[in-house]
Motif scaffolding. Structure first.
Motif, PDB file in Angstrom:
ATOM      1  N   VAL A  23      63.946  47.460  63.881  1.00  0.00           N
ATOM      2  CA  VAL A  23      62.603  48.048  63.839  1.00  0.00           C
ATOM      3  C   VAL A  23      62.698  49.513  64.237  1.00  0.00           C
ATOM      4  CG1 VAL A  23      60.230  47.866  64.666  1.00  0.00           C
ATOM      5  CG2 VAL A  23      61.646  45.800  64.483  1.00  0.00           C
ATOM      6  N   ARG A  24      62.213  50.384  63.351  1.00  0.00           N
ATOM      7  CA  ARG A  24      62.343  51.827  63.560  1.00  0.00           C
ATOM      8  C   ARG A  24      60.959  52.480  63.476  1.00  0.00           C
ATOM      9  NH1 ARG A  24      67.589  53.577  62.688  1.00  0.00           N
ATOM     10  NH2 ARG A  24      67.030  55.502  61.646  1.00  0.00           N
ATOM     11  N   THR A  25      60.421  52.840  64.608  1.00  0.00           N
ATOM     12  CA  THR A  25      59.191  53.614  64.674  1.00  0.00           C
ATOM     13  C   THR A  25      59.566  55.100  64.606  1.00  0.00           C
ATOM     14  OG1 THR A  25      59.154  53.939  67.070  1.00  0.00           O
ATOM     15  CG2 THR A  25      58.311  51.826  66.227  1.00  0.00           C
ATOM     16  N   PRO A  26      58.606  56.014  64.558  1.00  0.00           N
ATOM     17  CA  PRO A  26      58.961  57.443  64.619  1.00  0.00           C
ATOM     18  C   PRO A  26      59.823  57.794  65.829  1.00  0.00           C
ATOM     19  CG  PRO A  26      56.697  57.216  63.889  1.00  0.00           C
ATOM     20  CD  PRO A  26      57.167  55.832  64.264  1.00  0.00           C
ATOM     21  N   ARG A  27      59.678  57.043  66.907  1.00  0.00           N
ATOM     22  CA  ARG A  27      60.505  57.293  68.100  1.00  0.00           C
ATOM     23  C   ARG A  27      61.980  57.108  67.783  1.00  0.00           C
ATOM     24  NH1 ARG A  27      60.470  53.112  73.158  1.00  0.00           N
ATOM     25  NH2 ARG A  27      61.218  51.788  71.457  1.00  0.00           N
ATOM     26  N   GLU A  28      62.334  55.992  67.163  1.00  0.00           N
ATOM     27  CA  GLU A  28      63.737  55.723  66.844  1.00  0.00           C
ATOM     28  C   GLU A  28      64.260  56.664  65.758  1.00  0.00           C
ATOM     29  OE1 GLU A  28      62.270  52.558  69.146  1.00  0.00           O
ATOM     30  OE2 GLU A  28      61.505  53.098  67.158  1.00  0.00           O
ATOM     31  N   ILE A  29      63.421  56.970  64.781  1.00  0.00           N
ATOM     32  CA  ILE A  29      63.868  57.846  63.692  1.00  0.00           C
ATOM     33  C   ILE A  29      64.175  59.239  64.223  1.00  0.00           C
ATOM     34  CG2 ILE A  29      63.158  58.946  61.531  1.00  0.00           C
ATOM     35  CD1 ILE A  29      61.502  56.405  60.950  1.00  0.00           C
ATOM     36  N   GLU A  30      63.325  59.754  65.107  1.00  0.00           N
ATOM     37  CA  GLU A  30      63.588  61.087  65.663  1.00  0.00           C
ATOM     38  C   GLU A  30      64.814  61.066  66.574  1.00  0.00           C
ATOM     39  OE1 GLU A  30      61.506  64.834  67.971  1.00  0.00           O
ATOM     40  OE2 GLU A  30      60.306  63.043  67.591  1.00  0.00           O
ATOM     41  N   ALA A  31      64.936  60.051  67.425  1.00  0.00           N
ATOM     42  CA  ALA A  31      66.042  60.009  68.384  1.00  0.00           C
ATOM     43  C   ALA A  31      67.391  59.889  67.684  1.00  0.00           C
ATOM     44  CB  ALA A  31      65.841  58.845  69.358  1.00  0.00           C
ATOM     45  N   GLU A  32      67.464  59.098  66.620  1.00  0.00           N
ATOM     46  CA  GLU A  32      68.752  58.848  65.971  1.00  0.00           C
ATOM     47  C   GLU A  32      69.054  59.838  64.863  1.00  0.00           C
ATOM     48  OE1 GLU A  32      70.271  55.543  62.972  1.00  0.00           O
ATOM     49  OE2 GLU A  32      70.016  54.720  64.983  1.00  0.00           O
ATOM     50  N   VAL A  33      68.077  60.076  64.009  1.00  0.00           N
ATOM     51  CA  VAL A  33      68.318  60.904  62.823  1.00  0.00           C
ATOM     52  C   VAL A  33      68.029  62.377  63.103  1.00  0.00           C
ATOM     53  CG1 VAL A  33      67.801  61.172  60.358  1.00  0.00           C
ATOM     54  CG2 VAL A  33      67.723  58.912  61.400  1.00  0.00           C
TER      55      VAL A  33
END
Length: 539
Positions: free
Chosen positions: A450-460
């Motif tokens: 599960v990827r919210t904007p939080r995960e997308i910004e932190a990883e990508v």
């Protein structure tokens, strides 16, 4: 200590495209990437045994065929499998099928409305005309209208000639199309709710706007400009997931002599005397370079990687005002068997492409209302694909991988940071909607990412999780992207260039920003560009 001819920040697809062209032109190029893997938002990762996840980008269409030829990507293993259509499920148990074949698509529309079937020819003609107008501009550097340089004047004349070649009616339609909402645009052609919902979806994907917001008609056009095997507007799956695109790029780059350093996060760009001199990694290591190219978005590049004292205040103000608003998330699901969709006939090819569960424009707009209130949508718009129906390499035999792109998810939840509980609630809204149309779906789930904007910004590294590195609205296109005066991949700092999707022509796995930036860099260095496809060279 070795000094590189060029250092590219970020091994996403645009960074790798840029690096490939620079390396092939004879430069000694280093790509630095913060993650242990390359690819940015176009990756394939095994997060559950035997399952390959396209965990951000999930379909291939926009990638420019000129770049594929120049960089010989098929030779390095890239294969795109086109798919035929898809389906929109309606709440009354019916469905609207999508087909790549125009006549089959028209017959399906006639099942709902003969009037809409007849209007589809006119709609397709008008959208195709817009595609033909804008598509050649993708691989051209946007002109600076304030410049008196011969190149910019020539490009402005070129644009003027293209526009003056339209009839008065076509001119009016073009200007309206670039600024109107996708909802208003579709109302001029169609009467059936599900048909309008089906076509509106391309106007909102990845955009912090609703279907009734001005400017969303152009976003639809941006998605229609793709090409697979010479078929404009076609979509397909990269065999092995979207990481196959960036793996081929990385292999092409290395084959030309380029170097990639993973787990090498950049802390800041070295600047001395108003010129970029290299980068400093998060651990303190300095890497000198004659020029630096940032694949990060414009806000991350100039508000985090460069000291503000090195930049003009008016430039900083425009960078801060550049619209990068997260609006989407992803739920990636490993399934132990193929899900059932009772609305579809047995053996329907529709399951091999996009599946949608939002059957009216009004439902999309209400989902956008949730985003404006700082909530994830309880009735989200989903773009669901099961690539393993065409590409069995992504899952064990008999099992499947499902990608769910979710609209809308705000960068903050009612003004605060996302929590794990929020993430779980977001995932549940997605699973609940699919389960309404697919009995037993929950029981088939083996694993979820599960990827919210939080995960997308932190990883990508995408600011607020915005997949386009900036809104694709008319005020942020061409010579306004990312800011006026700096739309030609350069920056106020000498030797510091931009090549990411914040620049013209924008987001999606397209490669054009990376290629166009390389063309401008080589022009500044007076290097030959004979290794570049000449079809859309700038003046």
């Amino acid at each position: 200590m070795k000094s590189w001819d060029a250092i590219v920040i970020g091994a996403g697809h645009n960074g790798l495209v840029n690096a490939c062209y620079l390396q092939r032109a004879g430069l000694d190029v280093l790509v630095v990437e913060k993650n242990p893997w390359v690819g940015g938002a176009a990756t394939s990762r095994e997060l559950s045994p035997g399952f390959l996840y396209s965990n951000c980008s999930y379909v291939c269409s926009l990638f420019r065929p000129e770049i594929m030829r120049d960089l010989e990507l098929p030779r390095f293993g890239l294969q795109v499998i086109p798919y035929e259509g898809g389906a929109v499920f309606t709440r009354d148990g019916d469905y609207l099928a999508n087909y790549r074949d125009h006549d089959a698509h028209r017959r399906e529309f006639a099942r709902f409305s003969q009037r809409d079937a007849e209007a589809y020819d006119r709609y397709a003609r008008d959208v195709t005309r817009q595609c033909r107008f804008i598509q050649p501009l993708l691989m051209r550097t946007a002109p600076d209208p304030t410049s008196l340089r011969p190149r910019d004047i020539g490009e402005l004349i070129h644009l003027g000639r293209k526009f003056s070649g339209l009839s008065a009616e076509e001119m009016a339609l073009t200007l309206r199309f670039w600024t109107m909402s996708i909802s208003d645009f579709l109302d001029e052609y169609f009467e059936t709710n599900v048909i309008k919902a089906n076509l509106a979806l391309s106007g909102i994907i990845g955009t912090a706007l609703g279907p009734m917001s001005s400017g969303t008609a152009y976003v639809l056009l941006h998605h229609y400009m793709g090409e697979v095997d010479g078929s404009v507007g076609a979509w397909g799956f990269a065999r092995g997931g979207m990481g196959a695109v960036t793996k081929a790029l990385a292999d092409s780059f290395r084959a030309a002599g380029g170097t990639i350093r993973a787990e090498a996060e950049v802390d800041h760009v070295l600047v001395a005397g108003g010129k970029a001199r290299g980068v400093v990694l998060a651990g303190g290591e300095e890497i000198p370079g004659k020029l630096v190219v940032s694949n990060a978005d414009v806000k991350r590049t100039f508000l985090k990687l460069v000291e503000t004292r090195e930049l003009p205040e008016i430039f900083l103000r425009r960078v801060r005002n550049f619209k990068i608003r997260g609006s989407s998330g992803k739920v990636n699901i490993a399934l132990d068997s193929m899900p059932e969709f009772p609305a579809l006939p047995e053996g329907s090819p529709c399951v091999q492409a996009d599946l949608h569960f939002t059957d009216t424009v009004e439902r999309m707009e209400r989902a956008y209302d949730d985003w404006k209130a700082g909530r994830w949508s309880n009735d989200p718009f989903l773009d669901v694909v099961i690539p393993t129906t065409l590409d069995p390499t992504m899952a064990p035999p008999g099992k499947h991988f499902m990608s769910c792109f979710v609209q809308y998810a705000p960068p903050k939840v009612e003004g605060r940071d996302w929590t794990d509980a929020d993430r779980d609630g977001f995932a549940e809204s997605v699973i609940a909607q699919i389960a309404d149309y697919s009995p037993g779906f929950r029981d088939r789930i083996v694993h979820m990412e599960v990827r919210t904007p939080r995960e997308i910004e932190a990883e990508v590294g995408l600011t607020e999780g915005n997949i386009f590195q900036g809104e694709l609205t008319f005020d942020q296109l061409l010579f306004n992207r990312p800011v006026p005066g700096y739309a030609q991949y350069r920056s106020p700092i000498g030797g510091l260039y931009m090549c990411g999707s914040s620049t013209h022509p924008g987001g999606g796995v397209m490669g054009a920003p990376g290629r166009n930036a390389a063309s401008e860099i080589l022009r500044d260095l007076a290097r030959p560009t004979h290794h570049m496809s000449p079809a859309h060279d700038v003046f």
